[in-house]
Design a protein around this motif. Structure first.
Motif, mmCIF file in Angstrom:
data_model
loop_
_atom_site.group_PDB
_atom_site.id
_atom_site.type_symbol
_atom_site.label_atom_id
_atom_site.label_comp_id
_atom_site.label_asym_id
_atom_site.label_seq_id
_atom_site.Cartn_x
_atom_site.Cartn_y
_atom_site.Cartn_z
ATOM 1 N N THR A 85 36.281 26.146 41.064
ATOM 2 C CA THR A 85 36.950 27.051 41.581
ATOM 3 C C THR A 85 36.411 27.826 42.416
ATOM 4 O O THR A 85 34.946 28.107 42.495
ATOM 5 C CB THR A 85 37.424 27.684 40.206
ATOM 6 N N ASN A 86 36.826 28.814 43.133
ATOM 7 C CA ASN A 86 35.930 29.895 43.620
ATOM 8 C C ASN A 86 35.146 30.692 42.713
ATOM 9 O O ASN A 86 34.017 30.887 43.052
ATOM 10 C CB ASN A 86 36.982 30.942 44.647
ATOM 11 N N SER A 87 36.024 31.149 41.959
ATOM 12 C CA SER A 87 35.079 31.857 41.018
ATOM 13 C C SER A 87 35.918 32.311 39.563
ATOM 14 O O SER A 87 37.239 32.369 39.500
ATOM 15 C CB SER A 87 34.874 33.536 41.517
ATOM 16 N N THR A 88 35.154 32.009 38.531
ATOM 17 C CA THR A 88 36.089 32.238 37.097
ATOM 18 C C THR A 88 36.521 33.696 36.857
ATOM 19 O O THR A 88 37.388 33.755 36.279
ATOM 20 C CB THR A 88 35.084 31.925 36.000
ATOM 21 N N GLN A 89 35.857 34.768 37.586
ATOM 22 C CA GLN A 89 36.380 35.977 37.465
ATOM 23 C C GLN A 89 37.840 36.245 38.299
ATOM 24 O O GLN A 89 38.569 36.863 37.860
ATOM 25 C CB GLN A 89 35.380 37.041 38.152
ATOM 26 N N GLN A 90 37.735 35.384 39.414
ATOM 27 C CA GLN A 90 39.051 35.493 40.162
ATOM 28 C C GLN A 90 40.363 34.943 39.170
ATOM 29 O O GLN A 90 41.305 35.422 39.016
ATOM 30 C CB GLN A 90 39.194 34.876 41.513
ATOM 31 N N VAL A 91 39.750 33.562 38.641
ATOM 32 C CA VAL A 91 40.848 33.163 37.820
ATOM 33 C C VAL A 91 41.010 33.898 36.698
ATOM 34 O O VAL A 91 42.238 34.094 36.047
ATOM 35 C CB VAL A 91 40.355 31.650 37.284
ATOM 36 N N ALA A 92 40.384 34.548 35.898
ATOM 37 C CA ALA A 92 40.264 35.608 34.540
ATOM 38 C C ALA A 92 41.418 36.717 35.134
ATOM 39 O O ALA A 92 42.051 37.121 34.683
ATOM 40 C CB ALA A 92 39.138 35.956 34.255
ATOM 41 N N HIS A 93 41.079 37.278 36.215
ATOM 42 C CA HIS A 93 41.889 38.538 36.856
ATOM 43 C C HIS A 93 43.360 37.912 36.723
ATOM 44 O O HIS A 93 44.281 38.828 36.214
ATOM 45 C CB HIS A 93 41.306 38.932 38.098
ATOM 46 N N GLN A 94 43.507 36.840 37.643
ATOM 47 C CA GLN A 94 45.071 36.440 37.683
ATOM 48 C C GLN A 94 45.663 36.114 36.421
ATOM 49 O O GLN A 94 46.644 36.269 35.965
ATOM 50 C CB GLN A 94 45.020 35.317 38.563
ATOM 51 N N ALA A 95 44.800 35.272 35.505
ATOM 52 C CA ALA A 95 45.259 35.157 34.093
ATOM 53 C C ALA A 95 45.482 36.379 33.405
ATOM 54 O O ALA A 95 46.700 36.330 32.484
ATOM 55 C CB ALA A 95 44.436 34.232 33.312
ATOM 56 N N ALA A 96 44.720 37.291 33.507
ATOM 57 C CA ALA A 96 44.955 38.512 32.568
ATOM 58 C C ALA A 96 46.245 39.089 33.217
ATOM 59 O O ALA A 96 47.032 39.612 32.285
ATOM 60 C CB ALA A 96 43.866 39.508 32.709
ATOM 61 N N ARG A 97 46.470 39.053 34.471
ATOM 62 C CA ARG A 97 47.487 39.900 35.171
ATOM 63 C C ARG A 97 49.044 38.947 34.571
ATOM 64 O O ARG A 97 50.125 39.749 34.629
ATOM 65 C CB ARG A 97 47.566 39.879 36.819
ATOM 66 N N ASP A 98 48.661 37.853 34.235
ATOM 67 C CA ASP A 98 49.887 36.850 33.829
ATOM 68 C C ASP A 98 50.146 37.102 32.390
ATOM 69 O O ASP A 98 50.584 35.838 31.697
ATOM 70 C CB ASP A 98 49.605 35.532 34.299
ATOM 71 N N ASN A 99 49.293 38.049 31.828
ATOM 72 C CA ASN A 99 49.383 38.258 30.228
ATOM 73 C C ASN A 99 48.718 36.934 29.446
ATOM 74 O O ASN A 99 48.991 36.921 28.238
ATOM 75 C CB ASN A 99 50.877 38.260 29.835
ATOM 76 N N ALA A 100 47.800 36.539 30.041
ATOM 77 C CA ALA A 100 46.717 35.978 29.126
ATOM 78 C C ALA A 100 46.519 36.589 27.874
ATOM 79 O O ALA A 100 46.114 37.881 28.059
ATOM 80 C CB ALA A 100 45.691 35.410 29.792
ATOM 81 N N GLU A 101 46.182 36.088 26.936
ATOM 82 C CA GLU A 101 45.692 36.963 25.573
ATOM 83 C C GLU A 101 44.442 37.067 25.497
ATOM 84 O O GLU A 101 43.744 36.412 26.178
ATOM 85 C CB GLU A 101 46.144 35.869 24.503
ATOM 86 N N HIS A 102 44.041 38.018 24.650
ATOM 87 C CA HIS A 102 42.651 38.493 24.196
ATOM 88 C C HIS A 102 41.835 37.430 23.795
ATOM 89 O O HIS A 102 42.432 36.512 23.032
ATOM 90 C CB HIS A 102 42.964 39.535 23.313
ATOM 91 N N GLY A 103 40.747 37.004 24.346
ATOM 92 C CA GLY A 103 39.837 36.045 23.948
ATOM 93 C C GLY A 103 40.009 34.713 24.675
ATOM 94 O O GLY A 103 39.303 33.806 24.450
ATOM 95 N N THR A 104 41.036 34.947 25.841
ATOM 96 C CA THR A 104 40.985 33.707 26.687
ATOM 97 C C THR A 104 39.599 33.469 27.565
ATOM 98 O O THR A 104 39.128 34.365 27.947
ATOM 99 C CB THR A 104 42.244 33.890 27.659
#
Length: 327
Positions: free
Chosen positions: A91-110
Motif C-alpha cells: 500500500t502507499n501508506s497504512t495511514q492513508q488506508v486508516a484515514h479512509q477506513a475511519a471516514r467509512d466508519n471503521a470501528e475503534h481499535g481497527t
C-alpha cells in the motif's frame, strides 16, 4: 462483526492443541462441515499446519511467522484492539488506508497493517522507507473521548509501549527521542506518526501510525540514512518474529491506553521520562525566531519538551529542529 474464520481460529486456539470435531465447529459457527473444510484450506494457504483426522476432527499443529489477518488473530489476547484487521500486501501508506477506513466508519481499535509501504511517511512529511517483509508498518484507528488538545499524549503513550515491548522481548535497549522516535545505540529503529480528525471540542478519530525496522540488514537501508538507521536484528544479532512482536504491541497498547483513559497522563509521563533520550543533557533548539542552548529536563503534561535555559529558566518547547547529536 467478527469473521467466521476468526471465530474458527478462536475455537481451535482454546482447544489447547487437542482435536476439535468438524460437527462441533459446524454447530458453533452455524456453517456446513464442507464450509469448515474450505476454511481450513484457506488457513493452510496462510502457512498454518492443519492436521485433520477422521473421527477426531481438526487441530492447528503450527502457525507461520507470516503477517495476515489470520496469523495476527491467532493468539491475540485483546478485548477491542485488532478485532478488525485490514491487511495489505502493498500500500502507499497504512495511514492513508486508516484515514479512509475511519471516514467509512471503521470501528475503534481497527488495525491496518502492510507487508510493504511504497510511500510511507513520517513526521513533517518525511519519507519512511518500508522494506517488504522486514518491518512492522501499522496504523491503529482510535476514537478516544478526550479533548483534542490531549491527543499528542497518545504519541508519547505509543512510544512508551514500543520501548517496553522492545525492552521486554529483545535484548535491545531503546531510548525515546522526543517526540516520536525510538533509538537504539543512537540510531533510529522506530517512529510514530499520530494524525487527528477533530471538531473544536471532539475527536472524530485518531490514526496512530507505527513503523519499526525489525529484520533489516545494512543493505536494506538507502545510502543516505544507512548511518542513521538500524533494526532490531542489527542490534541484537537475531532474527525477530514479526507476528509475535505485533501481537505484543497490540496487547500492551490496549492495556496502556485503557489505563490512560481511566487514570490520565501521569504514569505515561513518568514512564516516558524513564526512557527519555538525553534527559539531563545539553541540546540545541532551532525555532523560527531563535537558537536556544538548554538542558533537556523532561516533558510536560501536554507533551511539550521542557528545557532549562541559563538565561530564561524553564521553558516549554512545542516545535522546532533539535540538534541531539552535538559534539
Amino acid at each position: 462483526m467478527e469473521s467466521t474464520r476468526y471465530r474458527l481460529i478462536e475455537l481451535l486456539e482454546t482447544s489447547n492443541h487437542q482435536y476439535v470435531s468438524g460437527q462441533f465447529l459446524s454447530e458453533k459457527l452455524n456453517i456446513s462441515r464442507s464450509a469448515i473444510w474450505k476454511h481450513m484450506k484457506e488457513l493452510e494457504k496462510d502457512g498454518y499446519l492443519i492436521e485433520g483426522v477422521r473421527r477426531k476432527g481438526y487441530r492447528i499443529a503450527g502457525s507461520p511467522d507470516k503477517v495476515s489477518e489470520n496469523t495476527l488473530h491467532w493468539g491475540l489476547q485483546t478485548k477491542w484492539l485488532g478485532k478488525n484487521i485490514i491487511h495489505k500486501t502493498t500500500t502507499n501508506s497504512t495511514q492513508q488506508v486508516a484515514h479512509q477506513a475511519a471516514r467509512d466508519n471503521a470501528e475503534h481499535g481497527t488495525v491496518i497493517i502492510a507487508d510493504e509501504q511504497t510511500r510511507g511517511k513520517g513526521r513533517m512529511a518525511r519519507q519512511w522507507h518500508s522494506t517488504r517483509n522486514k518491518g512492522i508498518w501499522m496504523s491503529m484507528i482510535l476514537r478516544p473521548s478526550i479533548p483534542p488538545a490531549a491527543a499528542p499524549q497518545l504519541t508519547l503513550l505509543a512510544a512508551t509501549v514500543l520501548a517496553d515491548v522492545i525492552t521486554k522481548y529483545t535484548s535491545a535497549e531503546p531510548k525515546i527521542k522526543w517526540p516520536n522516535d525510538l533509538l537504539v545505540n543512537d540510531k533510529k529503529t522506530a517512529g510514530i506518526l499520530t494524525e487527528m480528525q477533530a471538531e473544536q471540542d471532539r475527536i472524530q478519530y485518531i490514526a496512530a501510525g507505527i513503523g519499526i525496522n525489525v529484520n533489516h540488514s545494512n543493505n536494506d537501508f538507502p545510502e543516505d540514512i544507512s548511518n542513521k538507521a538500524t533494526s532490531l536484528k542489527l542490534e541484537t544479532g537475531e532474527d525477530q518474529q514479526i507476528v509475535q512482536i505485533i501481537q505484543k504491541i497490540l496487547m500492551s497498547f490496549e492495556k496502556a491506553y485503557d489505563s490512560f483513559i481511566q487514570d490520565g497522563f501521569s504514569d505515561v509521563k513518568n514512564k516516558w521520562e524513564s526512557y527519555g533520550y538525553k534527559i539531563g543533557e545539553a541540546i540545541r533548539i532551532r525555532t523560527n525566531s531563535e537558537l536556544l542552548d538548554a538542558t533537556f529536563t523532561g516533558i510536560a503534561e501536554d507533551g511539550a519538551l521542557i528545557v532549562q535555559s541559563e538565561t530564561d529558566g524553564p521553558r516549554r518547547i512545542y516545535s522546532g529542529e533539535i540538534e541531539w547529536f552535538r559534539k
